[in-house]
Motif scaffolding. Structure first.
Motif, PDB file in Angstrom:
ATOM      1  N   GLY A  60       0.711  -1.129   0.140  1.00 59.59           N
ATOM      2  CA  GLY A  60      -0.086  -0.049   0.063  1.00 59.59           C
ATOM      3  C   GLY A  60       1.018   1.329  -0.081  1.00 59.59           C
ATOM      4  N   LEU A  61       0.232   2.456   0.048  1.00 59.51           N
ATOM      5  CA  LEU A  61       1.138   3.592   0.221  1.00 59.51           C
ATOM      6  C   LEU A  61       0.308   4.563   0.816  1.00 59.51           C
ATOM      7  CD1 LEU A  61       3.451   5.370  -0.769  1.00 59.51           C
ATOM      8  CD2 LEU A  61       2.021   6.159  -2.896  1.00 59.51           C
ATOM      9  N   THR A  62       0.821   5.094   1.767  1.00 56.64           N
ATOM     10  CA  THR A  62       0.055   6.301   2.971  1.00 56.64           C
ATOM     11  C   THR A  62       0.997   7.707   2.456  1.00 56.64           C
ATOM     12  OG1 THR A  62      -0.192   4.727   4.400  1.00 56.64           O
ATOM     13  CG2 THR A  62      -0.344   7.118   4.914  1.00 56.64           C
ATOM     14  N   GLU A  99      10.252   2.968   2.716  1.00 61.31           N
ATOM     15  CA  GLU A  99       9.657   1.545   2.171  1.00 61.31           C
ATOM     16  C   GLU A  99      10.086   0.512   3.148  1.00 61.31           C
ATOM     17  OE1 GLU A  99      11.121   0.502  -1.729  1.00 61.31           O
ATOM     18  OE2 GLU A  99       9.729   1.997  -2.724  1.00 61.31           O
ATOM     19  N   LEU A 100       9.128  -0.094   3.679  1.00 57.22           N
ATOM     20  CA  LEU A 100       9.445  -1.356   4.751  1.00 57.22           C
ATOM     21  C   LEU A 100       9.313  -2.408   4.357  1.00 57.22           C
ATOM     22  CD1 LEU A 100       7.440   0.345   7.904  1.00 57.22           C
ATOM     23  CD2 LEU A 100       9.931   0.850   7.254  1.00 57.22           C
ATOM     24  N   PRO A 101       9.863  -3.481   4.816  1.00 55.91           N
ATOM     25  CA  PRO A 101       9.496  -5.055   4.272  1.00 55.91           C
ATOM     26  C   PRO A 101       8.320  -5.644   4.423  1.00 55.91           C
ATOM     27  CG  PRO A 101      11.047  -5.035   6.255  1.00 55.91           C
ATOM     28  CD  PRO A 101      10.839  -3.611   6.044  1.00 55.91           C
ATOM     29  N   GLU A 102       7.547  -4.814   5.385  1.00 52.44           N
ATOM     30  CA  GLU A 102       6.381  -5.486   5.879  1.00 52.44           C
ATOM     31  C   GLU A 102       5.390  -4.339   6.524  1.00 52.44           C
ATOM     32  OE1 GLU A 102       6.140  -7.807   9.892  1.00 52.44           O
ATOM     33  OE2 GLU A 102       7.525  -8.802   8.210  1.00 52.44           O
ATOM     34  N   ASP A 150       3.328  -0.362   4.440  1.00 52.43           N
ATOM     35  CA  ASP A 150       4.750  -0.738   3.844  1.00 52.43           C
ATOM     36  C   ASP A 150       5.441   0.317   3.356  1.00 52.43           C
ATOM     37  OD1 ASP A 150       3.441  -1.153   1.803  1.00 52.43           O
ATOM     38  OD2 ASP A 150       4.011  -3.389   1.623  1.00 52.43           O
ATOM     39  N   GLU A 151       4.782   1.457   2.569  1.00 51.55           N
ATOM     40  CA  GLU A 151       5.145   2.224   1.811  1.00 51.55           C
ATOM     41  C   GLU A 151       4.545   3.812   2.105  1.00 51.55           C
ATOM     42  OE1 GLU A 151       6.449   0.154  -2.310  1.00 51.55           O
ATOM     43  OE2 GLU A 151       4.653   1.584  -2.430  1.00 51.55           O
ATOM     44  N   PHE A 152       5.492   4.851   2.514  1.00 53.70           N
ATOM     45  CA  PHE A 152       4.951   5.908   2.861  1.00 53.70           C
ATOM     46  C   PHE A 152       5.525   6.901   2.127  1.00 53.70           C
ATOM     47  CE2 PHE A 152       5.357   2.983   6.517  1.00 53.70           C
ATOM     48  CZ  PHE A 152       4.245   3.232   7.203  1.00 53.70           C
ATOM     49  N   LEU A 153       4.752   8.055   1.587  1.00 58.22           N
ATOM     50  CA  LEU A 153       5.404   9.344   0.883  1.00 58.22           C
ATOM     51  C   LEU A 153       5.234  10.563   1.428  1.00 58.22           C
ATOM     52  CD1 LEU A 153       6.497  10.135  -1.734  1.00 58.22           C
ATOM     53  CD2 LEU A 153       3.977  10.263  -2.754  1.00 58.22           C
ATOM     54  N   PHE A 154       6.371  11.319   1.788  1.00 55.60           N
ATOM     55  CA  PHE A 154       6.556  12.528   2.621  1.00 55.60           C
ATOM     56  C   PHE A 154       6.531  13.560   1.322  1.00 55.60           C
ATOM     57  CE2 PHE A 154       7.620   9.379   5.554  1.00 55.60           C
ATOM     58  CZ  PHE A 154       6.754   9.808   6.620  1.00 55.60           C
ATOM     59  N   LEU A 155       5.504  14.384   1.135  1.00 55.66           N
ATOM     60  CA  LEU A 155       5.714  15.469   0.143  1.00 55.66           C
ATOM     61  C   LEU A 155       5.866  16.751   0.556  1.00 55.66           C
ATOM     62  CD1 LEU A 155       2.740  14.438  -2.085  1.00 55.66           C
ATOM     63  CD2 LEU A 155       5.178  13.807  -2.589  1.00 55.66           C
ATOM     64  N   GLY A 156       6.676  17.719  -0.072  1.00 49.71           N
ATOM     65  CA  GLY A 156       6.510  19.105   0.253  1.00 49.71           C
ATOM     66  C   GLY A 156       7.850  19.236   1.264  1.00 49.71           C
ATOM     67  N   LEU A 157       8.658  18.474   1.363  1.00 49.25           N
ATOM     68  CA  LEU A 157       9.861  18.720   2.202  1.00 49.25           C
ATOM     69  C   LEU A 157      11.023  19.736   1.686  1.00 49.25           C
ATOM     70  CD1 LEU A 157      10.556  15.117   3.238  1.00 49.25           C
ATOM     71  CD2 LEU A 157       9.159  16.678   4.287  1.00 49.25           C
TER      72      LEU A 157
END
Length: 505
Positions: A14-16, A357-360, A395-402
């Motif tokens: 997934g992606l948060t 990204e995490l392995p799980e 298991d996936e995280f996207l940080f925008l605007g850093l």
């Protein structure tokens, strides 16, 4: 067998996503590749010369300079391979030595990355449509004869995979109509009109595609790649005066496409596969032969990028076509990179993005350590030591605007309680980056070169203390591997038992 499937399920990704500061990601992107367009013939800062040293006349333009004023324009953007197949291959892979075969590899192109993000890949290509680039498109119009005098535009549609969006029927109709109309653009007996008509067909077809998508599929993200070939042909067959004449005609047609992109919040990108050199004034040109390949006229190509978040102005420094793929993805706020990319992102926005990204499934916390290159806290930005975001159960995280060149600390834990090689990593973000955490015991040793580049969060799409990816996806954990092995073993035993029963019967 059922119990094994339930105990060891296949990993679901997934992606948060979270915005640390607001970003204006373009809805889609339009890339116009003008075959043979040399930057010295259109950039005011540069002067084209023939091989004998004679200064050559430049194109007199109206629209491209106006577009440039509202865009980022890269002053030195150099093609490592000055022929059509090489130029197109480098642009889409980010690899300076790319060819058609490299394009065909898994996860090797921007098209592969964009497909994973739900983009539809559409192309209108008069030239440069190698078999492997054609295969990357969901739908493409191309000139089968690669000829202005014998133009034959055909429509090719590839079967959608489970990952790729389906091509709308209405879009196919728009493209079929454009293919039927193509011969009418080159019927003039005047050379000037025939050549300019060839380019005009490509630009007007692109406009019709943008209009259709805006009206009927506004929610569908897409990349539209247009490749027009008459400028290149003019250089080869019409001398340097015919060459600049064809550029000027294209300049007259280009504004409608640009304005449509602005109106519909699309990124607009203008570039070329290679340039064009001339032996002397009033001579026919070339770019691939040995006498031309090392010239600025053959190597220097334009790169002009417009979208809401891109700051207008001239980008100085030395850049190459291999930087195009990571730069385009950066404009679209996508940190992932093609598998063999060696180019670096040209940062055109005032922000960077980080993918973790995490392995799980697990949790990730991002903290800001530094204020950025100017040392000042901008209004609305997170202060030093503050938590940017704390996210869970993915298991996936996207940080925008850093903030560019600021230092961040990323902490991670797994929901299962399994241990990670490192639970906390610090990095300085100069460009978009992907940070991959690995499960304890699964870490792959990095080369010293990769480690030195990754310490600053720049260079290759990597950061300190994690393994380099091969396919662009997270590594499976040991648990998943054991699960797959057990599933295979149970299936094998089942087949043997069934075979024995059938033999007895």
């Amino acid at each position: 067998m059922l119990s094994v499937f339930f105990i060891f399920p296949a990993p679901a990704s997934g992606l948060t996503e979270v915005e640390a500061n607001p970003v204006n990601t373009p809805q889609s992107a339009v890339v116009l590749i003008v075959d043979g367009l040399s930057a010295p013939f259109i950039y005011p800062e540069l002067t084209p010369h023939a091989l004998d040293g004679t200064p050559l006349e430049k194109a007199e333009l109206e629209n491209i300079p106006e577009i440039s004023k509202e865009s980022a324009r890269v002053l030195e953007f150099r093609a490592p391979q000055t022929f059509t197949e090489g130029g197109h291959s480098v642009l889409v892979t980010g690899n300076p030595g790319a060819d058609s075969e490299l394009v065909s590899f898994k996860d090797a192109t921007v098209f592969d990355i964009l497909h994973r993000e739900g983009y539809l890949c559409i192309a209108v290509m008069e030239r440069g449509d190698s078999w492997s680039i054609r295969a990357e498109q969901d739908v493409i119009l191309r000139d089968e004869n690669n000829s202005i005098n014998k133009i034959k535009i055909i429509l090719e549609q590839h079967e959608p995979s489970s990952d790729n969006p389906e091509t709308p029927e209405g879009l196919l109709q728009v493209m079929e109509e454009a293919a039927d109309k193509a011969p009418g653009y080159v019927t003039s007996k005047e050379t000037r009109e025939k050549y300019s008509g060839y380019n005009r067909w490509g630009v007007e077809t692109a406009c019709n595609i943008v209009k259709y998508m805006a009206r009927n599929k506004p929610e569908q993200k897409y990349l539209l790649t247009i490749n027009v070939g008459a400028v290149d042909s003019s250089g080869h067959h019409r001398d340097n005066y015919g060459y600049i004449d064809c550029i000027e005609c294209l300049d007259n047609d280009i504004s409608s496409l640009y304005e449509l992109c602005k109106k519909n919040d699309l990124a607009f990108v203008l570039t070329a596969d290679h340039g064009m050199g001339f032996s002397k004034d009033d001579s026919k040109g070339g770019h691939q032969s040995k006498k031309f390949t090392d010239t600025d006229e053959a190597q220097l190509v334009p790169l002009i990028v417009h979208t809401q978040d891109v700051e207008s102005g001239i980008i100085r420094g030395k850049h190459g076509q291999e930087d195009f793929a990571p730069t385009l993805l950066g404009v679209l706020d996508i940190p992932d990179r093609p598998r063999f990319a060696e180019g670096k992102q040209i940062l055109l926005t005032d922000h960077v993005n980080l993918k973790v990204e995490l392995p799980e499934k697990g949790s990730v916390e991002l903290r800001k350590n530094g204020n950025g290159k100017d040392g000042n806290v901008k209004e609305g930005n997170v202060k030093d030591g503050s938590i940017v975001a704390s996210l869970q159960h993915d298991d996936e995280f996207l940080f925008l605007g850093l903030e560019p060149e600021s230092t961040y600390t990323v902490s991670a834990t797994l929901d299962s309680g399994n241990s990670l090689e490192e639970q906390e990593k610090e990095l300085t973000l100069e460009t978009d980056s992907v940070l991959e955490f690995t499960e304890k015991g699964q870490k792959i040793e990095e080369s010293s070169e990769e480690s030195s580049e990754s310490d600053s969060g720049s260079g290759k799409n990597s950061t300190a203390g994690f393994s380099k990816k091969e396919s662009g996806k997270s590594n499976s954990s040991l648990t998943h591997l054991i699960g797959y092995l057990l599933i295979g073993l149970v299936n094998l035993v089942g087949i043997v038992i069934i075979a024995k029963i059938l033999k007895k019967s």
